[in-house]
Structures are given as structure tokens and as C-alpha cells.
Motif scaffolding. Structure first.
Motif, PDB file in Angstrom:
ATOM      1  N   THR A 143       0.825  -1.207   0.000  1.00 62.70           N
ATOM      2  CA  THR A 143       0.000   0.000   0.000  1.00 62.70           C
ATOM      3  C   THR A 143       0.860   1.259   0.000  1.00 62.70           C
ATOM      4  OG1 THR A 143      -0.140  -0.007   2.418  1.00 62.70           O
ATOM      5  CG2 THR A 143      -1.874  -1.169   1.217  1.00 62.70           C
ATOM      6  N   GLU A 179      -7.798   6.783   7.158  1.00 60.02           N
ATOM      7  CA  GLU A 179      -7.109   7.812   6.367  1.00 60.02           C
ATOM      8  C   GLU A 179      -5.770   7.318   5.822  1.00 60.02           C
ATOM      9  OE1 GLU A 179      -5.635   8.122  10.564  1.00 60.02           O
ATOM     10  OE2 GLU A 179      -7.570   7.843   9.555  1.00 60.02           O
ATOM     11  N   VAL A 180      -5.214   6.292   6.450  1.00 64.07           N
ATOM     12  CA  VAL A 180      -3.947   5.733   5.968  1.00 64.07           C
ATOM     13  C   VAL A 180      -3.887   4.279   6.417  1.00 64.07           C
ATOM     14  CG1 VAL A 180      -2.702   6.471   8.041  1.00 64.07           C
ATOM     15  CG2 VAL A 180      -1.429   5.983   5.941  1.00 64.07           C
ATOM     16  N   GLU A 190      -0.976   6.526  -3.116  1.00 63.52           N
ATOM     17  CA  GLU A 190      -1.300   7.654  -2.244  1.00 63.52           C
ATOM     18  C   GLU A 190      -2.086   7.169  -1.025  1.00 63.52           C
ATOM     19  OE1 GLU A 190      -0.358  10.753  -2.626  1.00 63.52           O
ATOM     20  OE2 GLU A 190       0.661  10.403  -4.548  1.00 63.52           O
ATOM     21  N   ALA A 191      -1.947   7.896   0.093  1.00 63.17           N
ATOM     22  CA  ALA A 191      -2.591   7.503   1.341  1.00 63.17           C
ATOM     23  C   ALA A 191      -4.097   7.333   1.168  1.00 63.17           C
ATOM     24  CB  ALA A 191      -2.294   8.531   2.431  1.00 63.17           C
ATOM     25  N   ARG A 192      -4.715   8.214   0.381  1.00 66.62           N
ATOM     26  CA  ARG A 192      -6.166   8.139   0.220  1.00 66.62           C
ATOM     27  C   ARG A 192      -6.619   6.890  -0.531  1.00 66.62           C
ATOM     28  NH1 ARG A 192      -4.420  12.078  -3.440  1.00 66.62           N
ATOM     29  NH2 ARG A 192      -4.847  11.584  -5.641  1.00 66.62           N
ATOM     30  N   ASP A 193      -5.692   6.248  -1.249  1.00 73.05           N
ATOM     31  CA  ASP A 193      -6.036   5.066  -2.044  1.00 73.05           C
ATOM     32  C   ASP A 193      -5.635   3.756  -1.367  1.00 73.05           C
ATOM     33  OD1 ASP A 193      -6.971   6.683  -4.151  1.00 73.05           O
ATOM     34  OD2 ASP A 193      -4.918   6.926  -4.924  1.00 73.05           O
ATOM     35  N   GLN A 194      -5.017   3.830  -0.189  1.00 75.00           N
ATOM     36  CA  GLN A 194      -4.439   2.628   0.407  1.00 75.00           C
ATOM     37  C   GLN A 194      -5.494   1.621   0.875  1.00 75.00           C
ATOM     38  OE1 GLN A 194      -1.793   4.341   3.319  1.00 75.00           O
ATOM     39  NE2 GLN A 194      -0.148   4.656   1.829  1.00 75.00           N
ATOM     40  N   THR A 195      -6.538   2.086   1.549  1.00 73.75           N
ATOM     41  CA  THR A 195      -7.571   1.139   1.986  1.00 73.75           C
ATOM     42  C   THR A 195      -8.302   0.543   0.787  1.00 73.75           C
ATOM     43  OG1 THR A 195      -9.174   2.949   2.255  1.00 73.75           O
ATOM     44  CG2 THR A 195      -7.913   2.273   4.210  1.00 73.75           C
ATOM     45  N   ARG A 224      -7.702   2.860  11.021  1.00 75.61           N
ATOM     46  CA  ARG A 224      -7.246   4.175  10.528  1.00 75.61           C
ATOM     47  C   ARG A 224      -7.591   4.261   9.044  1.00 75.61           C
ATOM     48  NH1 ARG A 224      -1.176   4.411  11.227  1.00 75.61           N
ATOM     49  NH2 ARG A 224      -1.482   6.628  10.767  1.00 75.61           N
TER      50      ARG A 224
END
Length: 335
Positions: free
Chosen positions: A13, A44-45, A17-22, A42
Motif C-alpha cells: 500500500t 485515512e492511511v 497515495e494515502a487516500r487510495d491505500q484502503t 485508521r
């Protein structure tokens, strides 16, 4: 040159980008396992990494990630039925497994067996590193002649369980040095060990002599499965034990001489159906060469075991066939 599909791929991940990790994690878990609901601590990340090894039959995924909860609900099961099994165990950290009104807390040295065909929940913290192996339902239900116990707490710290644990870890460690037939062959043995564990074969009070008898019987059947004269009585004569000893040893593993012989013959037929060198053999020839008394008897048993007919399996894409057969075909036997 070895044939068959074998793929190793890694997902991190941190590479998006952090917003796309989940979203990436949810997408890969659904693609590699099955559709589930997720609860990220979490949102957001999310830190996570998984290494996937996959053939046309088996899959092993080693992963570590932040805290997360997975849930397979009745609604998801109705939308996407899947009867297959998952063997999972932590390498570090711990996870909670809930299924079939039972809850198991798994720590390093323990494992669990679950089915995707029933609701479950898996929860773990941020320190977890684990392994999950995908196993076709028939590979478990066929040898055991019943549904496997679910959410089973498996002792992987000693004896047979430790051997199983070591073999699965070695699959991951040697992932870049394996081909499809090698990966499948090792996974076949892992499933065999798992069936023995699921039956309670590794109980401390199980007589050591019976375990020894069973191991020798299994090796003999594997080596002589194509012999049309192989039977419980011939096993007893060849190995120097009574038929009763052999029956009792196999009973502890949840099988019988007849069922074990049939299982090994069906594995042999499957190998030859996927073998390019055996493509010239008719289904009847394969049946006789694998110890069956007739083509119809073999075809009936094969469909019951693998869910497809021998002809249907033979017509799988050529790229999935193996280069060489599992042993030389024996001459045709009389019915």
C-alpha cells in the motif's frame, strides 16, 4: 520446460497515495480471497504488504498490515458462494477467528481452518504477520469423507503440526525458485498433513506404532497406486502387518485402505490428464494404467472427487498442462 500457471506477485500500500491505500487493500483481498466487509482502524492511511503465490489449484499469501477486521456475512455468501477452505496462522502477533459459533485466538505456533461457505470474522492488531493458504473444498472433504471441522485450533508448534508449519513457510521462502508442478506437489502434501491433523492424528495419546504404520501404508499406496491388485489384503502381505493393524491405523486418520487407494489413483489420473506426454492415451487407457478396473468406474469416481469429468479436465487450456507424467504409465490391466 515446466508448464502450468505459477505466479508470484507483491502488493504494497505504500506504493500508492494515502487516500487510495484502503481501497487497494480491499480490492486485492477480494481478488485473492473472496468478497468481505472491512473495518479499518485508521481509514485515512493503511500500511499493508502481501506476497501472493498462486497456481491453478492452490494459493499461499503471506501478509502483514495495520489493524483490521474482516467479516464474511450471510449476504455476501448468498451473492458469491464459495465452499473452499483457508488455512491461516500468524507468524507474529495474534488474530481472533470466529466461525460456526466458535472463537479461536491464534498466536504463533497455532493455526485455524475455516471455510468461505459459512460466515466468519477475522480480527487482528497492527503487529500481525500471517500466512493464509487457499485449499479447494474437495481436496479436504474428499479424503476426509466429510466436512472438515471449522475454526479448528491446530497445534503447529510440535510434531506433525510443526512439520506442516515449516513446509508452508518454506513455500514462501523459496517462492522465486519454484515452478507450477513443484508448488502444487508441495501443496498436495500440505493438504495431506492438514487432513491428518484435522482428524486428530497428532493427539499425544495416539499410539506411536499406529502413526508409523499409517505413514508406511501411505507411502506404499502412493508408490503402487497403479497396481490393479493393490488392496487392503495385499498391503498387509507386502508390509508384514495384519489387515486389522492397517485398518486401525488408517481409521485414526479418518480413512480406510479402499478409500486411500482410490484417492491416490484419482490423483494419478489427474496428473496424467494434465500431462502433455499422456495426451495420446484414451480415458479408458488412463483408467487401466492407473489401477482402475474400468473407464466408467474411474470416470464416476473422478467426477465425484473433482467435480468435473476426466474429459473436461483434459480439455483445460494447454498452458495448464504439465510437461511430464507422474510416473510411467503401467501396461493395461485386466478388469
Amino acid at each position: 520446460m515446466p508448464t502450468g500457471s505459477y505466479v508470484v506477485e507483491t502488493t504494497r500500500t505504500a506504493e500508492v497515495e494515502a487516500r487510495d491505500q484502503t481501497g487497494l487493500w480491499s480490492e486485492r483481498v477480494a481478488a485473492y480471497q473472496t468478497r468481505m466487509d472491512y473495518r479499518f482502524t485508521r481509514a485515512e492511511v493503511f500500511r499493508g504488504e502481501m506476497v501472493r503465490q498462486r497456481s491453478d489449484t492452490y494459493q499461499v499469501v503471506t501478509w502483514d498490515s495495520d489493524q483490521i477486521e474482516y467479516a464474511r456475512t450471510p449476504g455476501l455468501i448468498r451473492q458469491m458462494p464459495d465452499p473452499d477452505y483457508r488455512l491461516l496462522f500468524p507468524l507474529s502477533g495474534q488474530l481472533q477467528l470466529r466461525q460456526d459459533d466458535r472463537e479461536v485466538r491464534l498466536t504463533p505456533g497455532t493455526g485455524g481452518l475455516i471455510t468461505l461457505g459459512a460466515p466468519f470474522e477475522i480480527l487482528h492488531g497492527a503487529s500481525l504477520r500471517g500466512v493464509i493458504m487457499s485449499i479447494p473444498a474437495q481436496a479436504i472433504d474428499g479424503p476426509l469423507n466429510r466436512k472438515a471441522p471449522l475454526a479448528t485450533g491446530l497445534d503447529l508448534a510440535k510434531g506433525l503440526g510443526r512439520v506442516l508449519h515449516s513446509v508452508v513457510r518454506s513455500l514462501n521462502e523459496e517462492r522465486d525458485h519454484l515452478d507450477a508442478p513443484q508448488f502444487d506437489a508441495v501443496c498436495d502434501r500440505v493438504v495431506e498433513l492438514l487432513c491428518m491433523l484435522a482428524c486428530g492424528d497428532d493427539r499425544p495419546d495416539a499410539p506411536g506404532h499406529l502413526r508409523e504404520v499409517e505413514a508406511v501404508v501411505r507411502r506404499h499406496v502412493r508408490d503402487h497406486a497403479a497396481d490393479p491388485g493393490l488392496s487392503g489384503n495385499s498391503l498387509a502381505r507386502s508390509l508384514g502387518w495384519s489387515l486389522r493393524q492397517i485398518q486401525l491405523a488408517l481409521q485414526h486418520a479418518g480413512t480406510t485402505p479402499r478409500d486411500l487407494i482410490r484417492e491416490e489413483r484419482l490423483r494419478l489420473v489427474r496428473e496424467r490428464l494434465l500431462c502433455a506426454d499422456c495426451a495420446h492415451m484414451t480415458i479408458t487407457d488412463l483408467a487401466y494404467a492407473s489401477g482402475f478396473s474400468s473407464g466408467s468406474a474411474m470416470s464416476t469416481a473422478f467426477r465425484r472427487r473433482f467435480g468435473v469429468s476426466p474429459r473436461e479436465m483434459r480439455h483445460t487450456p494447454a498452458r495448464n498442462r504439465r510437461a511430464s507424467c507422474a510416473g510411467p504409465p503401467h501396461s493395461r490391466a485386466t478388469a
